[in-house]
Design a protein around this motif. Structure first.
Motif, short mmCIF file in Angstrom:
data_model
loop_
_atom_site.label_atom_id
_atom_site.label_comp_id
_atom_site.label_asym_id
_atom_site.label_seq_id
_atom_site.Cartn_x
_atom_site.Cartn_y
_atom_site.Cartn_z
N ILE A 163 -13.38 0.82 15.69
CA ILE A 163 -14.01 2.11 16.03
C ILE A 163 -14.01 2.26 17.56
N GLY A 205 -22.03 11.93 14.46
CA GLY A 205 -22.98 10.86 14.20
C GLY A 205 -23.78 11.07 12.93
N ASN A 218 -16.95 1.35 19.75
CA ASN A 218 -17.39 -0.04 19.81
C ASN A 218 -16.54 -0.90 20.74
N ARG A 236 -23.89 11.58 8.59
CA ARG A 236 -23.17 11.02 7.45
C ARG A 236 -22.21 12.02 6.84
N GLU A 252 -11.73 6.73 8.02
CA GLU A 252 -12.23 5.64 7.19
C GLU A 252 -11.12 5.10 6.28
N LYS A 276 -21.76 7.26 9.32
CA LYS A 276 -22.03 7.84 10.63
C LYS A 276 -21.01 7.40 11.68
N GLN A 277 -20.47 6.18 11.52
CA GLN A 277 -19.54 5.67 12.52
C GLN A 277 -18.20 6.38 12.51
N TRP A 278 -17.92 7.15 11.43
CA TRP A 278 -16.61 7.80 11.33
C TRP A 278 -16.64 9.26 11.76
N TRP A 335 -15.58 -2.63 11.93
CA TRP A 335 -16.47 -2.39 13.07
C TRP A 335 -15.67 -2.37 14.37
#
Length: 486
Positions: free
Chosen positions: A162, A341, A165, A343, A127, A335-337, A159
């Protein structure tokens, strides 16, 4: 004494093509007075003097050796540039290739770079890198009509880089910004352009509203950009890292603890009592967290360490001192990091080997608080001491909200608006300060709280009682000896 090389290289006689010469003289490396690149190499091609400077003598000697070998091979040198014919030819071929292949663009470079670091980096590191490069990306896109807002460009960048994605369509609210970011971004090489690089430096040190960023933010962004540019140099996408030519911006340290946030013993007890009144009694929202805040105040734990604390890590005797053996932290990331999945990432202790632990002695008052907590609520999932109502991980938003409500119960109105215990983390500051004022050696305090002695001394020096009075006494004694005081 002449600095010309007394052992001239052997060059066969012949004729050079127009613009080139075989009349070459090479001087020894000399050192000139300058702070950067002080080693100079000079040589003459067809009567034209050429020079180059280097940061170290080894680099200068290596270049001298390359030129001498070209001379021995009988190569002609280009009079205009002073380079051997083979180097001029190689540069022309590389330029031709670069014309045929479009240059690597900024966004694609960032996506490939972060993908390469993803597997070995913690969620907070991922992040942090994304945030730093997102800030820089605002300088690496071309401006024009209908350009999306900077905040939208930042969100689209975060976004888009990542790895999960890649190949996916962006969310509808980010599509315009994502399209702009991926179609108007500059080539990586443009970061060396003077005007672009000036904007890059601005983005490192300022927030979107134009106010200066915090010192830690600036340093984190600069570190992220520096490692990315070093990677670009290694990969051949940049000839040099332009950030290395810029003196590091001096940013005042903001990590010195503010004495106004520190609570005394009475205030701490009032706050812990107030926590138990937050939320309805049957749901126990506040009561579940009394012991959580207590380990910050009495044992100096970080919130992420308290979140990861397990019952098996607690030695809680019936009487006397106990011990908390810290092994794991659960820092909060989106969650994306995280790979899971979730937090909360799952990491070892900060600034320690992955499997190392840190035993922390705890006083009887904290032993009692923890025993009561475990008797009342039991353990959460995975044997953790603290959990939410469903047994899950205690979220940062939860312990922040409870703390804000508890401050309103415990403190008078004028103190609620003050910095006093404004964050749960300030309980850790109060604990460390109390130990230092009690005379515990800095090295032992550092060991217990998981910092270096240097950090403890730098951050808490101004919070130790008696230092100002002792300094005043020494100054007064000196003035008295000099006759300037009665």
């Amino acid at each position: 004494m002449s600095t010309e090389d007394e052992t001239p290289a052997l060059r066969p006689h012949g004729e050079a093509k127009p613009g080139y010469s075989l009349d070459i003289r090479l001087w020894k490396v000399t050192k000139v007075i300058r702070k950067a690149r002080p080693y100079q190499l000079r040589w003459v091609v067809g009567g034209k003097v050429n020079s180059a400077t280097f940061a170290t003598s080894a680099l200068a000697e290596n270049r001298s050796s390359e030129l001498r070998q070209a001379m021995r091979r009988g190569e002609a040198f280009d009079i205009a540039s002073g380079q051997p014919e083979s180097e001029v030819r190689a540069a022309a071929e590389a330029a031709k290739v670069s014309e045929e292949e479009p240059p690597l663009r900024w966004f694609e470079f960032c996506r490939e770079y972060i993908a390469g670091r993803w597997r070995t980096s913690a969620a907070k590191t991922r992040e942090g890198i994304a945030d730093g490069l997102a800030a820089v990306s605002l300088a690496m896109v071309k401006r024009g009509d209908d350009v999306p807002a900077d905040e939208e460009l930042r969100l689209a960048f975060r976004w888009g880089i990542i790895p999960a994605n890649a190949g996916e369509d962006p969310p509808a609210d980010l599509k315009a910004a994502y399209d702009w970011l991926t179609t108007t971004d500059r080539p990586v090489g443009d970061v060396a352009d003077a005007a672009v690089f000036e904007d890059v430096l601005y983005r490192l040190g300022y927030k979107l509203d134009g106010t200066p960023a915090a010192g830690d933010t600036y340093r984190r962004r600069r570190r992220a950009l520096n490692t990315a540019l070093e990677h670009a140099v290694v990969a051949g996408d940049l000839s040099e890292n332009p950030l290395q030519r810029v003196r590091r911006k001096h940013v005042g340290s903001n990590d010195v603890v503010d004495r106004r946030v520190l609570v005394n013993a009475l205030q701490a007890r009032q706050l812990l009592a107030a926590v138990s009144y937050v939320g309805s009694w049957d749901r126990c929202r506040g009561r579940r967290l009394v012991a959580f805040y207590a380990v910050l105040y009495y044992a100096g734990l970080r919130p992420a360490e308290a979140v990861g604390l397990k019952r098996s890590d607690c030695h809680l005797p019936d009487t006397g001192w106990g011990t908390l053996t810290l092994r794991e932290t659960r820092p909060v990331s989106g969650k994306q990091w995280t790979d899971s999945g979730e937090r909360h990432d799952r990491r070892g202790l900060k600034a320690r080997e992955a499997k190392s632990d840190r035993p922390v002695p705890i006083p009887p008052v904290l032993v009692t608080i923890l025993r009561v907590h475990l008797d009342t609520f039991g353990t959460a999932k995975e044997g953790r001491v603290f959990g939410n109502e469903r047994g899950g991980v205690v979220g940062s938003s939860t312990y922040w909200r409870v703390w804000e409500e508890a401050r309103e119960y415990a403190l008078p109105p004028e103190r609620v608006e003050s910095p006093l215990a404004g964050r749960p983390y300030d309980l850790r500051h109060a604990c460390i300060t109390r130990w230092l004022n009690a005379g515990v050696p800095i090295a032992e305090v550092a060991r217990r709280v998981g910092n270096s002695p240097e950090v403890i001394h730098r951050r808490y020096h101004g919070c130790i009682d008696g230092h100002e009075e002792a300094a005043n006494a020494k100054i007064a004694l000196a003035l008295e000896e000099e006759g300037d005081m009665p």
